[in-house]
Write a protein that holds these residues in place. Structure first.
Motif, PDB file in Angstrom:
ATOM      1  N   GLY A  34       0.813  -1.212   0.000  1.00 25.03           N
ATOM      2  CA  GLY A  34       0.000   0.000   0.000  1.00 25.03           C
ATOM      3  C   GLY A  34       0.846   1.260   0.000  1.00 25.03           C
ATOM      4  N   GLN A  35       1.903   1.273   0.793  1.00 27.48           N
ATOM      5  CA  GLN A  35       2.795   2.430   0.845  1.00 27.48           C
ATOM      6  C   GLN A  35       3.464   2.656  -0.509  1.00 27.48           C
ATOM      7  OE1 GLN A  35       5.066   1.044   4.271  1.00 27.48           O
ATOM      8  NE2 GLN A  35       4.456   2.875   5.421  1.00 27.48           N
ATOM      9  N   LYS A  36       3.861   1.568  -1.164  1.00 26.57           N
ATOM     10  CA  LYS A  36       4.488   1.691  -2.481  1.00 26.57           C
ATOM     11  C   LYS A  36       3.494   2.236  -3.514  1.00 26.57           C
ATOM     12  CE  LYS A  36       7.666  -2.201  -1.705  1.00 26.57           C
ATOM     13  NZ  LYS A  36       7.990  -3.598  -2.079  1.00 26.57           N
ATOM     14  N   LYS A  37       2.286   1.699  -3.470  1.00 25.32           N
ATOM     15  CA  LYS A  37       1.270   2.101  -4.448  1.00 25.32           C
ATOM     16  C   LYS A  37       0.886   3.568  -4.267  1.00 25.32           C
ATOM     17  CE  LYS A  37      -3.390   0.907  -6.083  1.00 25.32           C
ATOM     18  NZ  LYS A  37      -4.552  -0.017  -5.887  1.00 25.32           N
ATOM     19  N   VAL A  38       0.592   3.952  -3.035  1.00 23.94           N
ATOM     20  CA  VAL A  38       0.219   5.344  -2.770  1.00 23.94           C
ATOM     21  C   VAL A  38       1.401   6.266  -3.039  1.00 23.94           C
ATOM     22  CG1 VAL A  38      -0.480   6.978  -0.977  1.00 23.94           C
ATOM     23  CG2 VAL A  38      -1.589   4.749  -1.108  1.00 23.94           C
ATOM     24  N   GLY A  39       2.611   5.823  -2.677  1.00 21.75           N
ATOM     25  CA  GLY A  39       3.804   6.629  -2.942  1.00 21.75           C
ATOM     26  C   GLY A  39       3.987   6.918  -4.421  1.00 21.75           C
TER      27      GLY A  39
ATOM     28  N   GLY B 128       1.618   3.833   8.576  1.00 17.82           N
ATOM     29  CA  GLY B 128       2.828   4.322   7.933  1.00 17.82           C
ATOM     30  C   GLY B 128       2.641   5.526   7.034  1.00 17.82           C
ATOM     31  N   LYS B 129       1.709   6.400   7.393  1.00 18.28           N
ATOM     32  CA  LYS B 129       1.468   7.601   6.586  1.00 18.28           C
ATOM     33  C   LYS B 129       2.663   8.547   6.627  1.00 18.28           C
ATOM     34  CE  LYS B 129      -2.125   8.637   8.965  1.00 18.28           C
ATOM     35  NZ  LYS B 129      -2.053   7.432   9.798  1.00 18.28           N
ATOM     36  N   THR B 130       3.313   8.644   7.791  1.00 18.45           N
ATOM     37  CA  THR B 130       4.428   9.595   7.930  1.00 18.45           C
ATOM     38  C   THR B 130       5.569   9.259   6.969  1.00 18.45           C
ATOM     39  OG1 THR B 130       3.864   9.908  10.267  1.00 18.45           O
ATOM     40  CG2 THR B 130       6.046  10.634   9.547  1.00 18.45           C
ATOM     41  N   VAL B 131       5.870   7.968   6.799  1.00 24.44           N
ATOM     42  CA  VAL B 131       6.923   7.559   5.862  1.00 24.44           C
ATOM     43  C   VAL B 131       6.546   7.939   4.437  1.00 24.44           C
ATOM     44  CG1 VAL B 131       8.130   5.585   4.867  1.00 24.44           C
ATOM     45  CG2 VAL B 131       7.763   5.701   7.336  1.00 24.44           C
TER      46      VAL B 131
ATOM     47  N   ALA C 148       4.565  10.386   3.530  1.00 26.20           N
ATOM     48  CA  ALA C 148       4.668  11.844   3.416  1.00 26.20           C
ATOM     49  C   ALA C 148       6.125  12.286   3.337  1.00 26.20           C
ATOM     50  CB  ALA C 148       3.977  12.513   4.605  1.00 26.20           C
ATOM     51  N   LEU C 149       7.002  11.666   4.132  1.00 25.76           N
ATOM     52  CA  LEU C 149       8.414  12.045   4.123  1.00 25.76           C
ATOM     53  C   LEU C 149       9.051  11.745   2.776  1.00 25.76           C
ATOM     54  CD1 LEU C 149      10.921  13.095   5.475  1.00 25.76           C
ATOM     55  CD2 LEU C 149      11.260  10.858   6.544  1.00 25.76           C
ATOM     56  N   ARG C 150       8.728  10.626   2.178  1.00 26.14           N
ATOM     57  CA  ARG C 150       9.280  10.304   0.857  1.00 26.14           C
ATOM     58  C   ARG C 150       8.846  11.343  -0.169  1.00 26.14           C
ATOM     59  NH1 ARG C 150       7.548   5.496  -1.392  1.00 26.14           N
ATOM     60  NH2 ARG C 150       9.515   5.112  -2.475  1.00 26.14           N
ATOM     61  N   ALA C 151       7.586  11.825  -0.042  1.00 32.20           N
ATOM     62  CA  ALA C 151       7.106  12.870  -0.955  1.00 32.20           C
ATOM     63  C   ALA C 151       7.862  14.171  -0.719  1.00 32.20           C
ATOM     64  CB  ALA C 151       5.603  13.088  -0.756  1.00 32.20           C
ATOM     65  N   MET C 152       8.098  14.515   0.547  1.00 31.14           N
ATOM     66  CA  MET C 152       8.829  15.742   0.854  1.00 31.14           C
ATOM     67  C   MET C 152      10.260  15.685   0.327  1.00 31.14           C
ATOM     68  SD  MET C 152       7.459  16.938   4.649  1.00 31.14           S
ATOM     69  CE  MET C 152       7.473  15.373   5.507  1.00 31.14           C
ATOM     70  N   LEU C 153      10.886  14.524   0.409  1.00 36.40           N
ATOM     71  CA  LEU C 153      12.252  14.383  -0.086  1.00 36.40           C
ATOM     72  C   LEU C 153      12.308  14.508  -1.604  1.00 36.40           C
ATOM     73  CD1 LEU C 153      13.549  11.493   2.216  1.00 36.40           C
ATOM     74  CD2 LEU C 153      13.977  13.961   2.429  1.00 36.40           C
ATOM     75  N   GLN C 154      11.277  14.017  -2.296  1.00 31.14           N
ATOM     76  CA  GLN C 154      11.234  14.173  -3.750  1.00 31.14           C
ATOM     77  C   GLN C 154      11.185  15.641  -4.132  1.00 31.14           C
ATOM     78  OE1 GLN C 154       8.515  11.630  -5.935  1.00 31.14           O
ATOM     79  NE2 GLN C 154       8.106  13.200  -7.487  1.00 31.14           N
ATOM     80  N   VAL C 155      10.417  16.421  -3.366  1.00 30.86           N
ATOM     81  CA  VAL C 155      10.318  17.862  -3.611  1.00 30.86           C
ATOM     82  C   VAL C 155      11.658  18.543  -3.348  1.00 30.86           C
ATOM     83  CG1 VAL C 155       9.346  19.977  -2.618  1.00 30.86           C
ATOM     84  CG2 VAL C 155       7.829  18.096  -3.252  1.00 30.86           C
TER      85      VAL C 155
ATOM     86  N   THR D  73      -4.588   0.717   3.854  1.00 29.71           N
ATOM     87  CA  THR D  73      -5.465  -0.180   4.613  1.00 29.71           C
ATOM     88  C   THR D  73      -4.710  -1.300   5.320  1.00 29.71           C
ATOM     89  OG1 THR D  73      -5.820  -1.493   2.610  1.00 29.71           O
ATOM     90  CG2 THR D  73      -7.420   0.246   3.086  1.00 29.71           C
ATOM     91  N   GLU D  74      -3.416  -1.478   5.033  1.00 27.83           N
ATOM     92  CA  GLU D  74      -2.660  -2.549   5.675  1.00 27.83           C
ATOM     93  C   GLU D  74      -1.636  -1.963   6.643  1.00 27.83           C
ATOM     94  OE1 GLU D  74      -0.032  -4.672   2.955  1.00 27.83           O
ATOM     95  OE2 GLU D  74      -0.297  -3.049   1.496  1.00 27.83           O
ATOM     96  N   LEU D  75      -1.306  -2.720   7.663  1.00 29.55           N
ATOM     97  CA  LEU D  75      -0.325  -2.289   8.654  1.00 29.55           C
ATOM     98  C   LEU D  75       1.039  -2.887   8.313  1.00 29.55           C
ATOM     99  CD1 LEU D  75      -2.316  -2.676  11.992  1.00 29.55           C
ATOM    100  CD2 LEU D  75      -2.002  -0.627  10.607  1.00 29.55           C
ATOM    101  N   PRO D  76       2.116  -2.172   8.607  1.00 29.31           N
ATOM    102  CA  PRO D  76       3.459  -2.722   8.376  1.00 29.31           C
ATOM    103  C   PRO D  76       3.677  -4.011   9.158  1.00 29.31           C
ATOM    104  CG  PRO D  76       3.564  -0.360   8.811  1.00 29.31           C
ATOM    105  CD  PRO D  76       2.164  -0.798   9.109  1.00 29.31           C
ATOM    106  N   ALA D  77       4.543  -4.864   8.635  1.00 33.84           N
ATOM    107  CA  ALA D  77       4.851  -6.128   9.302  1.00 33.84           C
ATOM    108  C   ALA D  77       5.446  -5.857  10.681  1.00 33.84           C
ATOM    109  CB  ALA D  77       5.834  -6.938   8.453  1.00 33.84           C
TER     110      ALA D  77
END
Length: 731
Positions: free
Chosen positions: A280-285, A309-312, A314-321, A463-467
């Motif tokens: 999910g994080q990869k797809k939304v990212g 894992g929303k913060t991760v 968001a942080l990846r998006a901020m780093l891209q910027v 919708t899924e939680l990290p392992a």
């Protein structure tokens, strides 16, 4: 022809004192009804019938009836047991007799009734049958004197009666009479029509004027039902047009594309991650990365369950910027959460967060924190770095919205826990246009509600939680069972002795806070709500917790006190923290394993879920103990049962919507301000909302200004002039 007052006001804009007189207008003002338009928009709460036209022999206690009878006699006298007067009227249909009773503080109004109801008078009497000393009677019935029995108008009697939201000194019949007086002066041209003709035709809806008449003067039940349906469509279309127009405006300006840059800080961060991103994080990212690469600004809501894992993301998006030469800002609703985000980001980035500093990475950036409590010297330094473009990522509270904050290369604004902010606050970050917006919430929102609250945003979900997320068991503890409560504190001690930390949540800080909440305690139905101050002292005396340090954390505490309290809790120096819901969102203490919620029946499902999300975030399982005074079978008890049954925030959000009273969904209990939606019901009107959303999108696509449809444009402009937070109950 449209009526216009001599000073240029339309009929709907005319103050009520000009149309109804000062006395009536003053009474109606208590209900915030000041103009003719206000009064006509005052919707009936429900409709009732006078009852079937029945002979007295069929009158049954508790039923609403209308009877035709003649008056046998009257008796007006002072009351015996209390001050005031009583008028008793005996009526008969020729076979059976019945009494009517009227009460008043003085004899004058009763003498008026007595003069109209002289022996031999024939009238229709409507009211609810009650019993007094074994005899059936009607108390304060409505009545209409007839010339003879042949004057009975059964069709008139069958009309539904509107009942209006009223006040103590402004009863429903006063409102009905006032509305009737206005309606007598209204012409069809006086009532604006916001719905486009093709929209009304497509959905077979009444016109605005006809709907108004049917709402206040229905002939049949079908009349007011069709009128309400039309008003639901009207509210839904105006709301969705507001949101669609906002969304169009936000994305119609140019944005500086910030495509992914290979070999930059974003890639380096990904390579260092000590865990695998969820699918999910990869797809939304990827979706967000594509948005940032576009010349159109991103306008996206990211909702994910607690710990998803929303913060991760968001942080990846901020780093891209940052890789693309831009700056990113993360806006948090509280200093506790802002500081938590800042520490989390700096920790995750390591030397990548120390760009330009000794020991910093060559490809790193600067991360700063800006809050209202920052010292003047520190604040000037942060503002200088921001204005000069040295800071790539800034985390802050409302202080980021101050006029003296300049972020010249701002490309991405991340707003955490959007429901804590108003629309205007979130838009202040991108006032210059072209800024990408990512809104995050850990309070999952049912789809239909999302369409009405965040309808101007594209929606992504995690919708899924990290392992590795630990199990958290939830138990509802009946607060009346003292042995159970004693066991709660023993379990807290066991968690602490095992190396864990424990949150204890109270709804109040001091015993005297919110005196209104003491009503139930005074009535003996439950003890006063637990308070941080009182409970802390109590816990320090319990044998089970002897020798265990106990700290406190509340909103009014100063920043240094809060930081010290959180630091002591995180380190284990003070392993029990008694707090208010200031810890509800974003606080991340991996060693926290126990959550005790006092008076849990007083919290909403989403808040309970957020509180529970503060534990089980490390490598230890968690335990949540919710103390409740709610009797079995109540809504509060059902809410807690649902809370204990699942940790799925999306399932809980749907259950929350199911359990709420309709007025809470978009009204005062939800938003802190009254909703302007009178007819639309989120839980039951998803079909109408869907249809309105589709139509609004098509209309805005054809003509973003809505100039083609003047009536709709005027209604949308009026809605947008209100605080939009109030308009759709968004906070």
């Amino acid at each position: 022809m449209k009526a216009v007052a001599t000073d240029g006001l339309t009929l709907l804009e005319t103050p009520l004192d000009r149309m109804l007189g000062a006395r009536t207008a003053k009474a109606l003002e208590k209900l915030e009804l000041r103009t003719a338009g206000d009064l006509l928009a005052h919707a009936p709460r429900r409709y009732v019938h006078r009852g079937e036209l029945v002979p007295l022999s069929r009158a049954v206690e508790g039923e609403s009836v209308t009877v035709v009878a003649h008056v046998l006699g009257t008796s007006l006298r002072p009351m015996n047991a209390r001050r005031g007067f009583l008028l008793k009227v005996t009526i008969s249909d020729g076979v059976y007799d019945m009494s009517l009773t009227f009460f008043a503080k003085s004899s004058r109004p009763l003498a008026f009734h007595e003069s109209k109801l002289q022996p031999g008078t024939v009238a229709t009497f409507s009211g609810t049958v009650s019993a007094y000393r074994g005899e059936l009677q009607l108390t304060h019935p409505e009545y209409q004197v007839l010339e003879d029995a042949g004057d009975v108008n059964e069709e008139e009697i069958a009309r539904p009666l509107p009942l209006y939201p009223a006040g103590v000194k402004v009863p429903t019949w006063t409102i009905e009479k006032a509305i009737g007086s206005i309606l007598d002066q209204v012409q069809p041209d006086d009532i604006p029509e916001p719905l486009p003709d093709e929209f009304r035709s497509l959905h077979d809806l009444m016109g605005a004027y006809d709907a108004l008449i049917a709402l206040h003067r229905p002939v049949t039940d079908d009349d007011w039902k069709r009128a309400r349906e039309r008003m639901k469509f009207e509210e839904a279309l105006i709301l969705q047009a507001v949101l669609a127009q906002r969304g169009h405006e936000a994305t119609s300006v140019d944005s500086e594309p910030r495509p992914h840059l290979s070999g930059g800080i974003a890639d380096e961060f990904d390579q260092r991650l000590p865990f695998e991103l969820t699918d999910g994080q990869k797809k939304v990212g990827k979706v967000i990365s594509d948005d940032l690469s576009s010349a159109r600004p991103m306008n996206r809501l990211l909702q994910g369950d607690v710990g998803s894992g929303k913060t991760v993301v968001a942080l990846r998006a901020m780093l891209q910027v940052v890789d693309g030469g831009g700056q990113a800002a993360l806006l948090a609703p509280t200093e506790v959460l802002a500081e938590q985000h800042y520490r989390s980001i700096v920790t995750m980035l390591g030397d990548l967060a120390a760009g330009g500093m000794l020991g910093g990475s060559d490809i790193g950036t600067r991360v700063d924190l800006l809050t209202g409590s920052l010292g003047a010297k520190q604040k000037r330094a942060v503002l200088g770095r921001l204005a000069g473009g040295e800071t790539g990522i800034v985390v802050g509270t409302h202080a980021l919205l101050s006029d003296n904050v300049q972020i010249p290369f701002l490309s991405l604004a991340v707003v955490d826990e959007q429901h804590r902010f108003g629309v205007d606050q979130r838009d202040a970050l991108r006032a210059n246009g072209g800024v990408n917006l990512l809104v995050m919430t850990a309070t999952p929102i049912p789809r239909t509600l999302a369409m009405t609250v965040f309808g101007d945003l594209d929606v992504s979900e995690l919708t899924e939680l990290p392992a590795g997320r630990q199990e958290v068991t939830t138990t509802i503890v009946p607060a009346v069972k003292e042995t159970w409560v004693d066991r709660v504190w023993e379990r807290v001690a066991e968690e602490v002795q095992g190396g864990g930390r424990a949150f204890v949540i109270c709804s109040r800080i001091t015993p005297t806070e919110n005196p209104a909440l003491l009503e139930e305690a005074e009535e003996g139905t439950r003890p006063p709500l637990a308070s941080v101050d009182e409970l802390t002292e109590q816990l320090r005396t319990l044998p089970a917790l002897q020798g265990i340090p106990i700290g406190t954390l509340t909103g009014p505490m100063g920043p240094e006190e809060k930081n010290a309290a959180m630091a002591a809790f995180q380190s284990g120096e003070v392993p029990i923290l008694v707090a208010t819901t200031v810890v509800e969102v974003g606080v991340d203490v991996p060693d926290a394993t126990a959550m005790v919620i006092m008076d849990a029946d007083r919290f909403g499902l989403s808040q309970l879920h957020q509180l529970r999300g503060r534990i089980g975030r490390g490598n230890r399982p968690g335990i949540c103990l919710a103390l409740s005074w709610a009797p079995p079978g109540t809504v509060a008890s059902e809410r807690l049962d649902a809370f204990a049954a699942t940790r799925d925030g999306f399932a809980l959000a749907e259950k929350d919507l199911e359990l709420r009273r309709e007025g809470d969904v978009l009204g005062a209990s939800q938003s802190g301000s009254q909703s302007h939606l009178k007819y639309l019901r989120i839980r039951s009107d998803s079909r109408i909302i869907d249809l309105a959303r589709q139509s609004a999108g098509e209309l805005i696509e054809k003509d973003p200004t809505l100039a083609t449809w003047p009536g709709l444009r005027a209604a949308v402009d009026s809605a947008r002039q209100l605080s939009e937070t109030d308009y759709i109950g968004r906070n």
